[in-house]
Design a protein around this motif. Structure first.
Motif, PDB file in Angstrom:
ATOM      1  N   LEU A 106      -1.571 -38.143  18.872  1.00 58.07           N
ATOM      2  CA  LEU A 106      -0.391 -38.989  19.555  1.00 58.07           C
ATOM      3  C   LEU A 106       0.869 -38.325  19.116  1.00 58.07           C
ATOM      4  O   LEU A 106       0.997 -37.628  18.017  1.00 58.07           O
ATOM      5  N   THR A 107       1.828 -38.450  20.027  1.00 61.05           N
ATOM      6  CA  THR A 107       3.067 -37.744  19.777  1.00 61.05           C
ATOM      7  C   THR A 107       4.312 -38.557  19.002  1.00 61.05           C
ATOM      8  O   THR A 107       5.187 -37.903  18.802  1.00 61.05           O
ATOM      9  N   GLN A 108       3.962 -39.627  18.863  1.00 60.04           N
ATOM     10  CA  GLN A 108       4.747 -40.639  18.079  1.00 60.04           C
ATOM     11  C   GLN A 108       6.296 -40.506  18.797  1.00 60.04           C
ATOM     12  O   GLN A 108       7.197 -40.781  18.336  1.00 60.04           O
ATOM     13  N   GLY A 109       6.085 -40.619  20.212  1.00 63.15           N
ATOM     14  CA  GLY A 109       6.943 -40.805  21.021  1.00 63.15           C
ATOM     15  C   GLY A 109       6.445 -41.151  22.466  1.00 63.15           C
ATOM     16  O   GLY A 109       5.449 -40.646  22.855  1.00 63.15           O
ATOM     17  N   ASP A 110       7.232 -41.989  23.197  1.00 65.85           N
ATOM     18  CA  ASP A 110       6.579 -42.607  24.520  1.00 65.85           C
ATOM     19  C   ASP A 110       6.701 -41.667  25.623  1.00 65.85           C
ATOM     20  O   ASP A 110       7.896 -40.927  25.701  1.00 65.85           O
ATOM     21  N   ALA A 111       5.903 -41.627  26.810  1.00 68.12           N
ATOM     22  CA  ALA A 111       6.060 -41.025  27.888  1.00 68.12           C
ATOM     23  C   ALA A 111       6.454 -39.316  27.636  1.00 68.12           C
ATOM     24  O   ALA A 111       7.277 -38.953  28.209  1.00 68.12           O
ATOM     25  N   PRO A 112       5.461 -38.758  27.167  1.00 67.29           N
ATOM     26  CA  PRO A 112       5.570 -37.329  27.111  1.00 67.29           C
ATOM     27  C   PRO A 112       5.399 -36.669  28.223  1.00 67.29           C
ATOM     28  O   PRO A 112       4.470 -37.052  29.140  1.00 67.29           O
ATOM     29  N   CYS A 113       6.499 -35.696  28.787  1.00 70.57           N
ATOM     30  CA  CYS A 113       6.461 -35.446  30.195  1.00 70.57           C
ATOM     31  C   CYS A 113       6.417 -33.803  30.296  1.00 70.57           C
ATOM     32  O   CYS A 113       6.354 -33.360  31.148  1.00 70.57           O
ATOM     33  N   HIS A 114       6.328 -33.109  29.234  1.00 76.75           N
ATOM     34  CA  HIS A 114       6.316 -31.636  29.307  1.00 76.75           C
ATOM     35  C   HIS A 114       5.899 -31.154  28.288  1.00 76.75           C
ATOM     36  O   HIS A 114       6.150 -31.637  27.016  1.00 76.75           O
ATOM     37  N   VAL A 115       5.196 -29.865  28.367  1.00 76.72           N
ATOM     38  CA  VAL A 115       4.552 -29.389  27.113  1.00 76.72           C
ATOM     39  C   VAL A 115       4.883 -27.755  27.307  1.00 76.72           C
ATOM     40  O   VAL A 115       4.897 -27.233  28.308  1.00 76.72           O
ATOM     41  N   ALA A 116       4.975 -27.097  26.027  1.00 76.17           N
ATOM     42  CA  ALA A 116       5.238 -25.740  26.099  1.00 76.17           C
ATOM     43  C   ALA A 116       4.511 -25.013  24.956  1.00 76.17           C
ATOM     44  O   ALA A 116       4.259 -25.715  23.952  1.00 76.17           O
ATOM     45  N   THR A 117       4.088 -23.683  25.065  1.00 82.26           N
ATOM     46  CA  THR A 117       3.357 -23.112  24.071  1.00 82.26           C
ATOM     47  C   THR A 117       3.812 -21.684  23.978  1.00 82.26           C
ATOM     48  O   THR A 117       4.081 -21.233  24.853  1.00 82.26           O
ATOM     49  N   ASP A 118       3.789 -21.274  22.752  1.00 82.46           N
ATOM     50  CA  ASP A 118       4.487 -19.795  22.499  1.00 82.46           C
ATOM     51  C   ASP A 118       3.252 -18.900  22.623  1.00 82.46           C
ATOM     52  O   ASP A 118       1.962 -19.023  22.821  1.00 82.46           O
ATOM     53  N   SER A 119       3.787 -17.567  23.094  1.00 76.51           N
ATOM     54  CA  SER A 119       2.673 -16.821  23.398  1.00 76.51           C
ATOM     55  C   SER A 119       1.826 -15.979  22.285  1.00 76.51           C
ATOM     56  O   SER A 119       0.561 -15.781  22.502  1.00 76.51           O
ATOM     57  N   ARG A 120       2.218 -16.330  21.026  1.00 75.06           N
ATOM     58  CA  ARG A 120       1.593 -16.030  19.822  1.00 75.06           C
ATOM     59  C   ARG A 120       0.255 -17.271  19.548  1.00 75.06           C
ATOM     60  O   ARG A 120      -0.479 -17.301  18.718  1.00 75.06           O
ATOM     61  N   GLY A 121       0.346 -18.159  20.265  1.00 75.29           N
ATOM     62  CA  GLY A 121      -0.415 -19.445  20.071  1.00 75.29           C
ATOM     63  C   GLY A 121      -0.423 -19.880  18.827  1.00 75.29           C
ATOM     64  O   GLY A 121      -1.447 -20.546  18.073  1.00 75.29           O
ATOM     65  N   THR A 122       0.770 -20.256  18.394  1.00 72.55           N
ATOM     66  CA  THR A 122       1.068 -20.959  16.974  1.00 72.55           C
ATOM     67  C   THR A 122       1.301 -22.413  17.216  1.00 72.55           C
ATOM     68  O   THR A 122       0.959 -23.143  16.444  1.00 72.55           O
ATOM     69  N   HIS A 123       2.081 -22.858  17.974  1.00 73.48           N
ATOM     70  CA  HIS A 123       2.681 -24.226  18.205  1.00 73.48           C
ATOM     71  C   HIS A 123       2.602 -24.740  19.505  1.00 73.48           C
ATOM     72  O   HIS A 123       2.871 -23.912  20.672  1.00 73.48           O
ATOM     73  N   VAL A 124       2.636 -25.998  19.870  1.00 74.80           N
ATOM     74  CA  VAL A 124       2.728 -26.656  21.053  1.00 74.80           C
ATOM     75  C   VAL A 124       3.926 -27.705  21.014  1.00 74.80           C
ATOM     76  O   VAL A 124       4.098 -28.105  19.891  1.00 74.80           O
ATOM     77  N   ILE A 125       4.713 -27.562  21.761  1.00 77.58           N
ATOM     78  CA  ILE A 125       5.969 -28.368  21.646  1.00 77.58           C
ATOM     79  C   ILE A 125       5.951 -29.501  22.933  1.00 77.58           C
ATOM     80  O   ILE A 125       5.656 -29.186  24.108  1.00 77.58           O
ATOM     81  N   ILE A 126       6.019 -30.816  22.500  1.00 77.87           N
ATOM     82  CA  ILE A 126       5.943 -31.753  23.554  1.00 77.87           C
ATOM     83  C   ILE A 126       7.381 -32.501  23.697  1.00 77.87           C
ATOM     84  O   ILE A 126       7.857 -32.850  22.691  1.00 77.87           O
ATOM     85  N   SER A 127       7.629 -32.908  25.006  1.00 80.95           N
ATOM     86  CA  SER A 127       9.147 -33.456  25.200  1.00 80.95           C
ATOM     87  C   SER A 127       8.749 -35.074  25.474  1.00 80.95           C
ATOM     88  O   SER A 127       8.015 -35.173  26.489  1.00 80.95           O
ATOM     89  N   ASN A 128       9.061 -35.866  24.523  1.00 77.32           N
ATOM     90  CA  ASN A 128       8.848 -37.305  24.734  1.00 77.32           C
ATOM     91  C   ASN A 128      10.098 -37.886  25.577  1.00 77.32           C
ATOM     92  O   ASN A 128      11.247 -38.083  24.877  1.00 77.32           O
ATOM     93  N   TYR A 129       9.973 -38.365  26.977  1.00 73.34           N
ATOM     94  CA  TYR A 129      11.000 -38.670  27.753  1.00 73.34           C
ATOM     95  C   TYR A 129      11.647 -40.158  27.166  1.00 73.34           C
ATOM     96  O   TYR A 129      12.743 -40.306  26.779  1.00 73.34           O
ATOM     97  N   SER A 130      10.659 -41.092  27.301  1.00 73.47           N
ATOM     98  CA  SER A 130      11.204 -42.388  26.902  1.00 73.47           C
ATOM     99  C   SER A 130      11.272 -42.544  25.255  1.00 73.47           C
ATOM    100  O   SER A 130      12.692 -43.366  25.016  1.00 73.47           O
ATOM    101  N   GLY A 131      10.781 -41.832  24.598  1.00 72.33           N
ATOM    102  CA  GLY A 131      11.023 -41.604  22.893  1.00 72.33           C
ATOM    103  C   GLY A 131      12.227 -40.963  22.708  1.00 72.33           C
ATOM    104  O   GLY A 131      12.786 -41.176  21.484  1.00 72.33           O
ATOM    105  N   GLY A 132      12.697 -40.073  23.499  1.00 71.16           N
ATOM    106  CA  GLY A 132      13.946 -39.428  23.380  1.00 71.16           C
ATOM    107  C   GLY A 132      13.836 -38.487  22.262  1.00 71.16           C
ATOM    108  O   GLY A 132      14.775 -37.992  21.240  1.00 71.16           O
ATOM    109  N   SER A 133      12.554 -37.799  22.101  1.00 70.42           N
ATOM    110  CA  SER A 133      12.093 -36.999  20.724  1.00 70.42           C
ATOM    111  C   SER A 133      11.357 -35.688  21.175  1.00 70.42           C
ATOM    112  O   SER A 133      11.016 -35.628  22.454  1.00 70.42           O
ATOM    113  N   VAL A 134      11.240 -34.781  20.271  1.00 73.52           N
ATOM    114  CA  VAL A 134      10.464 -33.731  20.373  1.00 73.52           C
ATOM    115  C   VAL A 134       9.362 -33.605  19.339  1.00 73.52           C
ATOM    116  O   VAL A 134       9.678 -33.961  18.313  1.00 73.52           O
ATOM    117  N   SER A 135       8.243 -33.384  19.737  1.00 72.21           N
ATOM    118  CA  SER A 135       6.981 -33.426  18.930  1.00 72.21           C
ATOM    119  C   SER A 135       6.483 -31.942  18.905  1.00 72.21           C
ATOM    120  O   SER A 135       6.284 -31.382  19.919  1.00 72.21           O
TER     121      SER A 135
END
Length: 373
Positions: A106-135
């Motif tokens: 769970l992202t702890q934020g509603d309506a996550p609408c985008h995901v990004a991954t770094d090339s070294r494969g260390t982290h995933v970044i999720i954008s929560n639209y309704s939640g107004g947050s980044v996980s």
């Protein structure tokens, strides 16, 4: 020199052969209308422009997809509400096109609408639209997602009280050198800028020396495209359907131009969505949904990166939420969400203009297209 030329001649047939081989195309969809199953994997033929279904993976509202640099894992934003917004991880098998579910967090934020991954494969970044947050989630050795490592809550609002009453984080893009991350917030008319420090114990996203840059008031930042060297950033603004151009120098962004997506005289509803540079950096494309259903085509000035509109292309459907350019730069595919199909255009690499190939991929509510190349 002669030996190098001989090596090139020997390798050239293999290069041509590789370009002609089918390429997997991942399609993310909305499932809340009951028509779609989740994620679809197609083999796209770069010779004919046709696509053949390889596999289907059940998932709930997989509205955005990202593939790891080694092409072994797929990461998904599950755009759910009511506290069920999630990020999912899948193993991807290129030989069969099959996806295998690994885990979900769970992202702890509603309506996550985008995901990004770094090339070294260390982290995933999720954008929560309704939640107004980044996980931010760490990636484990087996490709699965670890427990939530960092959550950044945005604050603020914009001048449009009907849509900008609160933050609405829409996307997060790594800079080409992956030293920073640009986070687009539709609700606050800002690009938030973070330094990316993957080994930082307190979280990999740290506010940069320039913590944010403003877009046009009421513009509604959505996605960005960047030049290969990171020196130019192109922002699509959803609410005004305009592209804003920024020059990046010494880690700071400066706005230098703003141009219209719509054709002259258009007065309908806007809903600009996606933006992409051609792989050679010569042309920029931006989509507008709303009542326009078009792609704007711009020529990029090779000296300063400014844009000149060269045309608008109907997407031959409704709701062009996302589009992508094939790895050989010869096709542009548009996901028309509201007409349940992906339209395949041929690209003229000299003029940037698009021609309908007549080829379609029929899939319910397509909203994200990712080539595996």
């Amino acid at each position: 020199m002669k030996s190098c030329f001989i090596v090139f001649l020997l390798a050239f047939p293999a290069m041509i052969f590789a370009q002609r081989q089918p390429i997997d195309l991942l399609i993310g969809t909305y499932t809340n209308n009951g028509k779609s199953k989740g994620i679809y994997v197609y083999a796209f033929d770069p010779v004919t422009g046709t696509a053949t279904l390889r596999s289907t993976q059940g998932a709930k509202n997989p509205s955005f997809l990202s593939i790891s640099a080694d092409r072994s894992y797929i990461y998904v934003a599950n755009e759910n509400g009511d506290g069920q917004g999630a990020a999912s991880a899948y193993a991807y098998e290129g030989a069969t096109g099959k996806l295998t579910f690994l885990n979900q967090q769970l992202t702890q934020g509603d309506a996550p609408c985008h995901v990004a991954t770094d090339s070294r494969g260390t982290h995933v970044i999720i954008s929560n639209y309704s939640g107004g947050s980044v996980s931010v989630f760490p990636i484990e050795k087996d490709g699965s997602l670890g427990t939530l490592k960092q959550r950044i809550q945005h604050t603020g609002s914009g001048p449009d009280k009907s849509r900008q009453q609160a933050p609405h984080v829409h996307s997060a893009f790594f800079t080409p050198d992956e030293k920073r991350v640009y986070v687009q917030d539709l609700g606050t008319d800002e690009i938030a800028i973070y330094d990316f420090q993957p080994t930082n114990a307190d979280g990999p996203l740290v506010p940069a020396a320039q913590p944010f840059v403003k877009s046009a008031p009421g513009g509604g930042p959505r996605h960005v495209a960047q030049s290969a060297d990171g020196g130019l950033v192109y922002l699509v603004q959803e609410m005004t359907a305009k592209v804003r151009v920024y020059r990046q120098k010494d880690g700071r962004l400066e706005g230098i131009q703003e141009v219209e997506i719509n054709e002259e005289g258009f007065s309908g509803q806007n809903g600009a969505a996606d933006i992409k540079l051609s792989l050679d950096g010569k042309f920029l494309y931006a989509s507008n949904r709303g009542e326009a259903h078009t792609l704007a085509i711009y020529r990029v000035d090779p000296l300063d990166g400014r844009l000149t509109k060269v045309g608008n292309q109907s997407v031959l459907g409704r709701g062009p939420r996302n589009f992508t350019i094939s790895p050989d730069n010869r096709y542009l595919l548009v996901a028309n969400q509201n007409t349940d199909e992906v339209v395949v255009f041929a690209r003229d690499t000299e003029t940037g203009m698009l021609t309908d190939t007549g080829k379609r991929i029929e899939v319910p509510s397509p909203v994200c297209l990712v080539f595996v190349n």
